[in-house]
Write a protein that holds these residues in place. Structure first.
Motif, PDB file in Angstrom:
ATOM      1  N   VAL A   1     -12.286  15.888  17.813  1.00  0.00           N
ATOM      2  CA  VAL A   1     -11.722  15.956  18.215  1.00  0.00           C
ATOM      3  C   VAL A   1      -9.907  15.128  18.352  1.00  0.00           C
ATOM      4  N   ASP A   2      -8.863  16.465  18.598  1.00  0.00           N
ATOM      5  CA  ASP A   2      -7.459  15.819  18.375  1.00  0.00           C
ATOM      6  C   ASP A   2      -7.386  15.048  16.394  1.00  0.00           C
ATOM      7  N   GLY A   3      -8.653  16.351  16.047  1.00  0.00           N
ATOM      8  CA  GLY A   3      -8.590  15.928  14.283  1.00  0.00           C
ATOM      9  C   GLY A   3      -9.267  14.738  13.968  1.00  0.00           C
ATOM     10  N   ASN A   4      -9.949  14.404  14.538  1.00  0.00           N
ATOM     11  CA  ASN A   4     -10.804  13.133  14.368  1.00  0.00           C
ATOM     12  C   ASN A   4     -12.179  13.662  14.336  1.00  0.00           C
ATOM     13  N   SER A   5     -13.365  13.263  13.752  1.00  0.00           N
ATOM     14  CA  SER A   5     -14.341  13.584  13.600  1.00  0.00           C
ATOM     15  C   SER A   5     -15.210  13.029  14.656  1.00  0.00           C
ATOM     16  N   VAL A   6     -16.100  13.676  15.799  1.00  0.00           N
ATOM     17  CA  VAL A   6     -16.671  13.295  17.026  1.00  0.00           C
ATOM     18  C   VAL A   6     -18.279  12.876  16.172  1.00  0.00           C
ATOM     19  N   LEU A   7     -19.014  11.183  16.195  1.00  0.00           N
ATOM     20  CA  LEU A   7     -19.741  10.872  16.160  1.00  0.00           C
ATOM     21  C   LEU A   7     -20.763  12.362  16.927  1.00  0.00           C
ATOM     22  N   VAL A   8     -21.541  13.165  17.250  1.00  0.00           N
ATOM     23  CA  VAL A   8     -23.325  13.135  18.112  1.00  0.00           C
ATOM     24  C   VAL A   8     -23.800  13.033  17.887  1.00  0.00           C
ATOM     25  N   PRO A   9     -24.764  12.611  19.175  1.00  0.00           N
ATOM     26  CA  PRO A   9     -26.249  11.606  18.325  1.00  0.00           C
ATOM     27  C   PRO A   9     -27.295  12.958  17.382  1.00  0.00           C
ATOM     28  N   THR A  10     -28.526  12.215  17.020  1.00  0.00           N
ATOM     29  CA  THR A  10     -29.479  13.311  17.224  1.00  0.00           C
ATOM     30  C   THR A  10     -30.005  13.523  17.804  1.00  0.00           C
ATOM     31  N   LEU A  11     -30.665  14.775  18.578  1.00  0.00           N
ATOM     32  CA  LEU A  11     -30.776  15.416  19.788  1.00  0.00           C
ATOM     33  C   LEU A  11     -32.968  15.791  19.063  1.00  0.00           C
ATOM     34  N   LYS A  12     -33.584  14.741  19.847  1.00  0.00           N
ATOM     35  CA  LYS A  12     -35.010  14.644  19.908  1.00  0.00           C
ATOM     36  C   LYS A  12     -35.514  16.139  20.817  1.00  0.00           C
ATOM     37  N   PHE A  13     -36.070  16.678  19.949  1.00  0.00           N
ATOM     38  CA  PHE A  13     -36.946  18.062  21.021  1.00  0.00           C
ATOM     39  C   PHE A  13     -38.472  17.807  21.256  1.00  0.00           C
ATOM     40  N   GLU A  14     -39.549  17.119  22.304  1.00  0.00           N
ATOM     41  CA  GLU A  14     -39.927  17.072  22.235  1.00  0.00           C
ATOM     42  C   GLU A  14     -41.057  17.810  23.309  1.00  0.00           C
ATOM     43  N   PRO A  15     -42.386  17.860  22.991  1.00  0.00           N
ATOM     44  CA  PRO A  15     -43.280  18.206  23.686  1.00  0.00           C
ATOM     45  C   PRO A  15     -43.492  18.182  25.130  1.00  0.00           C
TER      46      PRO A  15
ATOM     47  N   HIS B   1     -32.909  20.631  29.684  1.00  0.00           N
ATOM     48  CA  HIS B   1     -31.199  20.790  29.127  1.00  0.00           C
ATOM     49  C   HIS B   1     -30.790  19.622  29.720  1.00  0.00           C
ATOM     50  N   ILE B   2     -29.912  18.944  28.965  1.00  0.00           N
ATOM     51  CA  ILE B   2     -29.169  17.771  28.954  1.00  0.00           C
ATOM     52  C   ILE B   2     -28.128  18.068  28.804  1.00  0.00           C
ATOM     53  N   ALA B   3     -27.075  17.364  29.476  1.00  0.00           N
ATOM     54  CA  ALA B   3     -25.578  16.886  29.359  1.00  0.00           C
ATOM     55  C   ALA B   3     -25.185  16.164  29.498  1.00  0.00           C
ATOM     56  N   PHE B   4     -24.430  15.402  28.654  1.00  0.00           N
ATOM     57  CA  PHE B   4     -23.647  13.863  28.662  1.00  0.00           C
ATOM     58  C   PHE B   4     -22.056  13.837  28.251  1.00  0.00           C
ATOM     59  N   SER B   5     -21.265  12.560  28.108  1.00  0.00           N
ATOM     60  CA  SER B   5     -20.586  12.873  27.303  1.00  0.00           C
ATOM     61  C   SER B   5     -19.901  11.654  26.467  1.00  0.00           C
ATOM     62  N   ILE B   6     -19.170  11.727  25.886  1.00  0.00           N
ATOM     63  CA  ILE B   6     -18.659  11.059  24.580  1.00  0.00           C
ATOM     64  C   ILE B   6     -17.599  10.032  25.106  1.00  0.00           C
ATOM     65  N   ASN B   7     -17.847   9.454  25.601  1.00  0.00           N
ATOM     66  CA  ASN B   7     -16.113   8.726  25.656  1.00  0.00           C
ATOM     67  C   ASN B   7     -15.149   9.058  26.220  1.00  0.00           C
ATOM     68  N   ASN B   8     -16.042   9.690  27.411  1.00  0.00           N
ATOM     69  CA  ASN B   8     -15.404  10.868  28.633  1.00  0.00           C
ATOM     70  C   ASN B   8     -13.784  11.961  28.036  1.00  0.00           C
ATOM     71  N   LYS B   9     -13.847  12.221  27.055  1.00  0.00           N
ATOM     72  CA  LYS B   9     -12.631  13.102  26.231  1.00  0.00           C
ATOM     73  C   LYS B   9     -14.155  14.374  25.665  1.00  0.00           C
ATOM     74  N   VAL B  10     -15.281  14.890  25.436  1.00  0.00           N
ATOM     75  CA  VAL B  10     -15.908  15.444  25.565  1.00  0.00           C
ATOM     76  C   VAL B  10     -16.999  15.577  25.602  1.00  0.00           C
ATOM     77  N   ASP B  11     -17.581  16.805  26.373  1.00  0.00           N
ATOM     78  CA  ASP B  11     -18.877  16.647  26.953  1.00  0.00           C
ATOM     79  C   ASP B  11     -19.227  17.853  26.111  1.00  0.00           C
ATOM     80  N   PHE B  12     -21.103  17.591  26.622  1.00  0.00           N
ATOM     81  CA  PHE B  12     -22.168  18.021  25.356  1.00  0.00           C
ATOM     82  C   PHE B  12     -23.581  18.350  26.297  1.00  0.00           C
ATOM     83  N   CYS B  13     -23.806  20.120  26.121  1.00  0.00           N
ATOM     84  CA  CYS B  13     -25.069  20.136  26.636  1.00  0.00           C
ATOM     85  C   CYS B  13     -25.973  20.853  26.238  1.00  0.00           C
ATOM     86  N   PHE B  14     -26.947  20.653  25.441  1.00  0.00           N
ATOM     87  CA  PHE B  14     -28.036  21.380  24.685  1.00  0.00           C
ATOM     88  C   PHE B  14     -29.347  21.993  25.652  1.00  0.00           C
TER      89      PHE B  14
END
Length: 229
Positions: free
Chosen positions: A206-220, A58-71
């Motif tokens: 986020v607050d009505g504005n679209s968030v550009l989420v980076p493409t996630l690559k899943f490699e063996p 798993h990996i987690a990151f924050s975009i602009n310190n406003k929204v966090d993601f974990c895949f």
């Protein structure tokens, strides 16, 4: 029995126990195609869990310190035990396994906002694999207490320090960020840990504005994981 034979038997017994306790797994490891706005964060801070105890599951990151993601590494299904639901990992190895008995591949994404309004009603996920592409809408679960800090036992009761006051969970819950979700994207595909997957998510706001989420690559990725505590 000679001392040499005794030492040899002890070594072999230790080796067998060691081998039984560890296994080599191969699983799709998530990595974002990084952008300048991403900041890596600790997955445990967002209560991000995975059915494989891998170093890259798993990996987690924050975009602009406003929204966090974990895949997390994808699942091939679920099973229930003692009234609890567990994920079945898409992995080669004794846990999870690939037997060709499932044509579902499930990608789970944890999302948390910081003092913002998260929008997930229009979210979709597109999966690219082996030249094929499919798009689905996720199952959305509200994670009400995803941002809950670690509590402390006070007089036998779990409490939380809020502005200098020790409050119970029900009393303190209004002070915790509730803008958090678990998105589960389920695709009609057979699990293949040796294959690369690309997951692209759109529609999060986020607050009505679209968030550009980076493409996630899943490699063996293969590693030795302890299978018994």
């Amino acid at each position: 029995m000679t001392l040499f034979r005794l030492m040899a038997l002890t070594f072999l017994s230790t080796l067998v126990i060691s081998i039984q306790g560890c296994s080599v797994f191969t699983y799709p490891s998530p990595q974002p195609i990084y952008g300048t706005q991403l900041t890596t964060i600790d997955p445990s801070s967002i209560s991000c869990s995975n059915s494989i105890r891998g170093t890259r599951s798993h990996i987690a990151f924050s975009i602009n310190n406003k929204v966090d993601f974990c895949f997390t590494s994808p699942l091939k299904g679920f099973y229930e035990y003692d009234h609890l639901t567990y994920g079945v990992a898409c992995a080669h190895g004794p846990v999870g396994g690939v037997r060709g008995d499932s044509s579902r591949l499930i990608f789970q994404v944890y999302i948390r906002g910081h003092d913002v309004a998260l929008g997930v009603d229009q979210v979709s996920g597109t999966l690219n694999s082996n030249g094929g592409t499919s798009t689905v809408q996720p199952r959305v679960e509200t994670r009400k207490f995803l941002d809950t800090p670690q509590g402390t036992t006070v007089d036998g009761v779990l409490k939380y320090n809020v502005n200098g006051k020790w409050l119970t969970l029900s009393q303190a819950s209004d002070y915790f960020t509730r803008s958090a979700y678990l998105l589960s994207f389920e695709f009609d595909q057979t699990c293949n840990p040796d294959q690369q997957y690309l997951l692209n998510i759109k529609g999060i706001t986020v607050d009505g504005n679209s968030v550009l989420v980076p493409t996630l690559k899943f490699e063996p990725y293969s590693e030795t994981i302890q299978t018994f505590d």
